[in-house]
Write a protein that holds these residues in place. Sequence first.
Motif, short mmCIF file in Angstrom:
data_model
loop_
_atom_site.label_atom_id
_atom_site.label_comp_id
_atom_site.label_asym_id
_atom_site.label_seq_id
_atom_site.Cartn_x
_atom_site.Cartn_y
_atom_site.Cartn_z
N ASN A 33 45.79 42.04 51.18
CA ASN A 33 46.33 41.24 50.08
C ASN A 33 46.88 39.90 50.55
O ASN A 33 46.67 38.86 49.90
CB ASN A 33 47.44 42.02 49.36
CG ASN A 33 46.89 43.18 48.55
OD1 ASN A 33 45.79 43.10 48.02
ND2 ASN A 33 47.63 44.27 48.47
N SER A 34 47.60 39.89 51.67
CA SER A 34 48.20 38.63 52.12
C SER A 34 47.14 37.66 52.63
O SER A 34 47.27 36.45 52.46
CB SER A 34 49.26 38.89 53.20
OG SER A 34 48.70 39.47 54.36
N LEU A 35 46.07 38.18 53.25
CA LEU A 35 44.99 37.27 53.67
C LEU A 35 44.28 36.70 52.46
O LEU A 35 43.93 35.51 52.44
CB LEU A 35 44.00 38.00 54.58
CG LEU A 35 42.85 37.12 55.11
CD1 LEU A 35 43.37 35.92 55.89
CD2 LEU A 35 41.89 37.94 55.98
N ALA A 36 44.06 37.52 51.45
CA ALA A 36 43.43 37.01 50.22
C ALA A 36 44.26 35.87 49.64
O ALA A 36 43.72 34.83 49.22
CB ALA A 36 43.27 38.13 49.20
N GLU A 37 45.58 36.04 49.60
CA GLU A 37 46.47 35.00 49.07
C GLU A 37 46.38 33.73 49.90
O GLU A 37 46.30 32.61 49.35
CB GLU A 37 47.90 35.53 49.04
CG GLU A 37 48.91 34.53 48.52
CD GLU A 37 48.72 34.21 47.05
OE1 GLU A 37 49.13 33.13 46.62
OE2 GLU A 37 48.15 35.05 46.32
N ALA A 38 46.39 33.87 51.23
CA ALA A 38 46.33 32.69 52.11
C ALA A 38 45.01 31.94 51.93
O ALA A 38 44.99 30.70 51.87
CB ALA A 38 46.50 33.12 53.56
N VAL A 39 43.91 32.67 51.82
CA VAL A 39 42.60 32.02 51.65
C VAL A 39 42.51 31.37 50.27
O VAL A 39 41.96 30.27 50.12
CB VAL A 39 41.46 33.03 51.88
CG1 VAL A 39 40.11 32.40 51.56
CG2 VAL A 39 41.46 33.53 53.32
N ASN A 40 43.05 32.03 49.25
CA ASN A 40 43.05 31.42 47.91
C ASN A 40 43.78 30.09 47.90
O ASN A 40 43.34 29.12 47.27
CB ASN A 40 43.69 32.37 46.90
CG ASN A 40 42.78 33.52 46.50
OD1 ASN A 40 41.57 33.43 46.67
ND2 ASN A 40 43.36 34.59 46.00
N ARG A 57 40.69 24.08 42.90
CA ARG A 57 40.64 25.28 42.06
C ARG A 57 41.13 26.48 42.86
O ARG A 57 40.78 26.64 44.03
CB ARG A 57 39.21 25.55 41.58
CG ARG A 57 38.62 24.44 40.73
CD ARG A 57 37.26 24.82 40.18
NE ARG A 57 36.31 25.11 41.25
CZ ARG A 57 35.60 24.21 41.89
NH1 ARG A 57 35.72 22.92 41.57
NH2 ARG A 57 34.76 24.56 42.84
N THR A 58 41.92 27.33 42.22
CA THR A 58 42.46 28.50 42.90
C THR A 58 41.34 29.47 43.25
O THR A 58 40.45 29.72 42.43
CB THR A 58 43.49 29.21 42.01
OG1 THR A 58 44.51 28.28 41.65
CG2 THR A 58 44.12 30.39 42.73
N GLY A 59 41.39 30.02 44.45
CA GLY A 59 40.39 31.00 44.86
C GLY A 59 40.52 32.29 44.09
O GLY A 59 41.58 32.60 43.54
N GLY A 60 39.46 33.08 44.05
CA GLY A 60 39.45 34.32 43.26
C GLY A 60 39.46 35.59 44.08
O GLY A 60 39.05 36.65 43.58
N LEU A 61 39.91 35.52 45.32
CA LEU A 61 39.91 36.71 46.16
C LEU A 61 41.08 37.62 45.84
O LEU A 61 42.13 37.16 45.38
CB LEU A 61 39.99 36.32 47.64
CG LEU A 61 38.85 35.46 48.20
CD1 LEU A 61 39.14 35.12 49.65
CD2 LEU A 61 37.52 36.17 48.08
N ASP A 62 40.90 38.91 46.11
CA ASP A 62 42.01 39.85 46.08
C ASP A 62 41.85 40.80 47.26
O ASP A 62 40.96 40.61 48.10
CB ASP A 62 42.07 40.62 44.74
CG ASP A 62 40.78 41.36 44.43
OD1 ASP A 62 39.98 41.60 45.37
OD2 ASP A 62 40.56 41.72 43.26
N GLY A 63 42.71 41.79 47.33
CA GLY A 63 42.67 42.69 48.48
C GLY A 63 41.33 43.39 48.64
O GLY A 63 40.86 43.62 49.76
#
Length: 427
Positions: free
Chosen positions: A22-29, A38-44
């Motif tokens: 989850n935290s990596l998804a947030e950092a990449v977004n 544009r905000t990235g669309g990744l999640d955990g």
Amino acid sequence: MGEVTRNTALEAWMNQHGYSSNSLAEAVNLAVERLTGRTGGLDGSSIRDWKAGRVKWPKSATRRALEDVSGLPATALGFVPRGRTRITPTSPQEYSDTMKRRSLVGGIAAAAAAAVPGTASPRRVGMSDVDRLQQRFAEIIARDHRHGGQRGLEQQAVALADEALNLQNAGSATQRVRSSLYAAAAAFRSSAMWAAIDGRRYDEAKAHMREAQALAEMSGDQAIKFRIWSHAGTMYRHMGRPADALAANDVARSTHITRRDPMFASLGLARQAAIQGVAQDRSGTRRAFEQAQEAMLRADPDAYRPVWMLAFYDQAELDSLALSAYLSLGDYQTAEYHAHRCLSALRPHMARSRAIATTRLAHAQLGQGDAEAATVTAMKVSTDAATQHARVSRMLQEFGAALRATASGSPVVQTWTEHAAAWRTIA
């Protein structure tokens, strides 16, 4: 369909740097947003697909964002370009060693060039460099309010502090710029300190504190000096050392900025009240909160304040600190009152604060004997906060222990046990 091979290089890098899915998804977004607007669309689940090898080569913007976050090329993280067969990737550590050697050679070459008169003109470091660092600081603050306590956030803040200090030696600069660079480095170090406090890594927090305090003194920035000493007071409060907490918070409250801006005075008083709650000083707690509220009402809402202050301190945070204090005092009814006020006023981006206030509300309800309502409240805490945030996880464990002690044999105990077990399988 081709063979799916687990991406062990990415997993190793994430473990080394303290990233959950989850935290990596947030950092990449966040990095995608910096690159594209544009905000990235990744999640955990997206990151778990990467680790499982189901995604061999992310899309270009996502891949570039991951490279910005990690400092490594995608191939060093185990990804394989389309049309190529998987080869044993360069490990992150091997890549890091290679880059260190290149940096050393490059540094020697640069030093040699600088030693020859007329070969290069020194770079001019200016406020545009400071502005860029301040933008990165705003991103750190935003990430902290979404998650908080993550080791990856702590490490990123340290790296940015080092970047600010490296600019001191990158070229000529005015005194204003140099002071601003020291202030930026102190700000990043204070964020690393806060991430460590929030993650209950107190030895690391104290090391960051010492670095941040020295940098703040060199900068002469009163606001960041206030932040560091105020964080120190909070750290000692969480460690159960109210005397040290009050001493540190008094240093924050003695800075000139608390006399210039009542909002800083209000925060200092509110945190003093929270510490007095831990110290079981009922009259001192009540008096400090009354003074904190009065100071907030006197503050000019349009006055200039640093981004870290604007991002979190408002009526909701004052009520959050009151909730903490009255919970420590065992005044559960007053604690619940402040919990509802806090939760109703919290801004949408305050995800970490919402999880903490919700957990404390559950404790306040349980303290009044309402086990069913308390359990319903505790179950509202998000899975991400319950499994990824050390402070929230600890408070929920304490809630479960208190629930079993006060409502043994009740159906709500079984309900809570099953709910907490589901969190553990996700974590």
